[in-house]
Scaffold this active site. Structure first.
Site, PDB file in Angstrom:
ATOM      1  N   GLY A   1       7.611  -8.620  -2.337  1.00  0.00           N
ATOM      2  CA  GLY A   1       8.352 -10.021  -2.667  1.00  0.00           C
ATOM      3  C   GLY A   1       8.474  -9.587  -3.932  1.00  0.00           C
ATOM      4  N   GLU A   2       8.426  -9.959  -4.821  1.00  0.00           N
ATOM      5  CA  GLU A   2       8.017 -10.072  -5.917  1.00  0.00           C
ATOM      6  C   GLU A   2       6.679  -9.795  -7.147  1.00  0.00           C
ATOM      7  OE1 GLU A   2      10.643  -7.603  -7.977  1.00  0.00           O
ATOM      8  OE2 GLU A   2       8.665  -8.050  -9.111  1.00  0.00           O
ATOM      9  N   SER A   3       5.932  -9.036  -7.528  1.00  0.00           N
ATOM     10  CA  SER A   3       4.487  -9.202  -7.739  1.00  0.00           C
ATOM     11  C   SER A   3       4.358 -10.146  -9.364  1.00  0.00           C
ATOM     12  CB  SER A   3       3.877  -8.284  -8.023  1.00  0.00           C
ATOM     13  OG  SER A   3       4.273  -7.172  -8.957  1.00  0.00           O
TER      14      SER A   3
ATOM     15  N   CYS B   1       2.687  -4.353   0.003  1.00  0.00           N
ATOM     16  CA  CYS B   1       3.745  -4.288  -0.908  1.00  0.00           C
ATOM     17  C   CYS B   1       3.165  -5.072  -2.430  1.00  0.00           C
ATOM     18  CB  CYS B   1       4.487  -4.703  -0.568  1.00  0.00           C
ATOM     19  SG  CYS B   1       5.434  -3.380  -1.469  1.00  0.00           S
TER      20      CYS B   1
ATOM     21  N   ARG C   1       2.991   0.246  -9.730  1.00  0.00           N
ATOM     22  CA  ARG C   1       4.177  -0.538  -8.987  1.00  0.00           C
ATOM     23  C   ARG C   1       5.232   0.112  -9.026  1.00  0.00           C
ATOM     24  NH1 ARG C   1       6.345  -5.506 -13.110  1.00  0.00           N
ATOM     25  NH2 ARG C   1       7.702  -5.856 -10.349  1.00  0.00           N
TER      26      ARG C   1
ATOM     27  N   ILE D   1       9.529  -0.752   0.630  1.00  0.00           N
ATOM     28  CA  ILE D   1      11.197  -1.280  -0.173  1.00  0.00           C
ATOM     29  C   ILE D   1      10.248  -1.115  -2.314  1.00  0.00           C
ATOM     30  CG2 ILE D   1      12.575  -3.385  -0.059  1.00  0.00           C
ATOM     31  CD1 ILE D   1      11.591  -4.011   2.615  1.00  0.00           C
ATOM     32  N   ARG D   2      10.923  -0.711  -2.553  1.00  0.00           N
ATOM     33  CA  ARG D   2      10.719  -0.540  -4.409  1.00  0.00           C
ATOM     34  C   ARG D   2       8.758  -0.912  -4.069  1.00  0.00           C
ATOM     35  NH1 ARG D   2      12.896  -1.958  -8.301  1.00  0.00           N
ATOM     36  NH2 ARG D   2      12.187  -3.873  -8.853  1.00  0.00           N
TER      37      ARG D   2
ATOM     38  N   HIS E   1       5.653  -1.810   4.936  1.00  0.00           N
ATOM     39  CA  HIS E   1       6.127  -2.853   5.549  1.00  0.00           C
ATOM     40  C   HIS E   1       5.944  -3.274   6.565  1.00  0.00           C
ATOM     41  CE1 HIS E   1       8.317  -5.675   2.002  1.00  0.00           C
ATOM     42  NE2 HIS E   1       7.939  -4.371   1.523  1.00  0.00           N
TER      43      HIS E   1
ATOM     44  N   GLU F   1       5.701  -5.179   9.322  1.00  0.00           N
ATOM     45  CA  GLU F   1       5.934  -6.943   9.041  1.00  0.00           C
ATOM     46  C   GLU F   1       7.419  -5.893   9.704  1.00  0.00           C
ATOM     47  OE1 GLU F   1       5.737  -6.071   6.259  1.00  0.00           O
ATOM     48  OE2 GLU F   1       6.999  -7.004   5.051  1.00  0.00           O
TER      49      GLU F   1
HETATM   50  N1  GLN Z   1       8.288  -4.404  -6.164  1.00  0.00           N
HETATM   51  C1  GLN Z   1       7.809  -5.186  -6.252  1.00  0.00           C
HETATM   52  C2  GLN Z   1       6.745  -5.395  -6.988  1.00  0.00           C
HETATM   53  O1  GLN Z   1       6.711  -4.952  -8.051  1.00  0.00           O
HETATM   54  C3  GLN Z   1       7.508  -5.013  -5.330  1.00  0.00           C
HETATM   55  C4  GLN Z   1       8.331  -4.934  -3.911  1.00  0.00           C
HETATM   56  C5  GLN Z   1       7.649  -5.367  -2.562  1.00  0.00           C
HETATM   57  O2  GLN Z   1       6.254  -5.840  -2.201  1.00  0.00           O
HETATM   58  N2  GLN Z   1       8.707  -4.891  -1.355  1.00  0.00           N
HETATM   59  O3  GLN Z   1       6.220  -6.772  -7.292  1.00  0.00           O
END
Ligand code: GLN
Length: 191
Positions: free
Chosen positions: A46-48, A78, A105, A134-135, A171, A173
């Protein structure tokens, strides 16, 4: 066995699906009391920054940190990996700071922010694991107490374990390969 899935934000539903396929009860966790009775927890991608803010807001941060320090198993995916690390470059919010490693990150930059590749993860056996990034973050440095479980072809570390904590930059999952989740369940069931 009961494995909670942190459901403050991000890709949590997919983990519930995987755990169901493995026959494991997987309650969603948002509040501190929902940690009671769990054998382990998955922190999804997600977004940390958002997740760490919500963890503080929901007063989950300290109870979860205390529990993990007492041996509670956590698999961080992630953003979850970022929250588990003790050191994160370019991260001003408070993570859980549990694993002795340094994480960067969005390490692949904005041009190649998502990609897929097959990875060698020896603890899962010979068959390669298809990693969806993913990112994603990377592990820049790790203490000798942290075991690196997988690397990209160039050597960059993307999966690690320290005791009952598991940090995965990609990921698992998103796919049909359940081996990493199974590996986490094994960690959970060993004393
Ligand atoms: N780029 C996101 C972050 O810095 C992490 C991306 C992800 O969880 N797929 O939190």
């Amino acid at each position: 066995m009961k494995i909670g899935v942190l459901a403050l934000q991000g890709a949590f539903i997919e983990h519930v699906g995987v755990l169901e396929r493995l026959g494991v009860e997987s309650p969603l966790v948002r509040l501190p009391r929902e940690l009671d009775g769990l054998d382990g927890l998955i922190i999804p991608g997600g977004e940390s920054t958002t997740m760490s803010r919500l963890m503080l807001e929901y007063q989950l941060h300290q109870p979860l940190k205390d529990k993990a320090e007492a041996g509670f198993p956590i698999m961080g995916i992630c953003a979850g990996m970022i929250l588990l690390a003790k050191h994160v470059s370019d991260f001003s919010l408070e993570g859980l700071g549990l694993m002795d490693m340094s994480v960067r990150r969005n390490a692949f930059g904005s041009q190649v922010d998502s990609f897929e590749t097959d990875l060698e993860i020896p603890v899962l056996g010979k068959r390669l694991f298809h990693g969806v990034f993913i990112r994603a973050p990377i592990i820049e440095e790790a203490n000798s107490t942290v075991e690196i479980l997988g690397r990209l072809r160039g050597g960059t570390a993307v999966a690690a374990q320290q005791g009952k904590l598991l940090a995965i930059a990609f990921h698992p999952e998103l796919g049909n390969d359940l081996r990493l989740h199974r590996y986490f369940l094994e960690i959970v069931s060993t004393n």
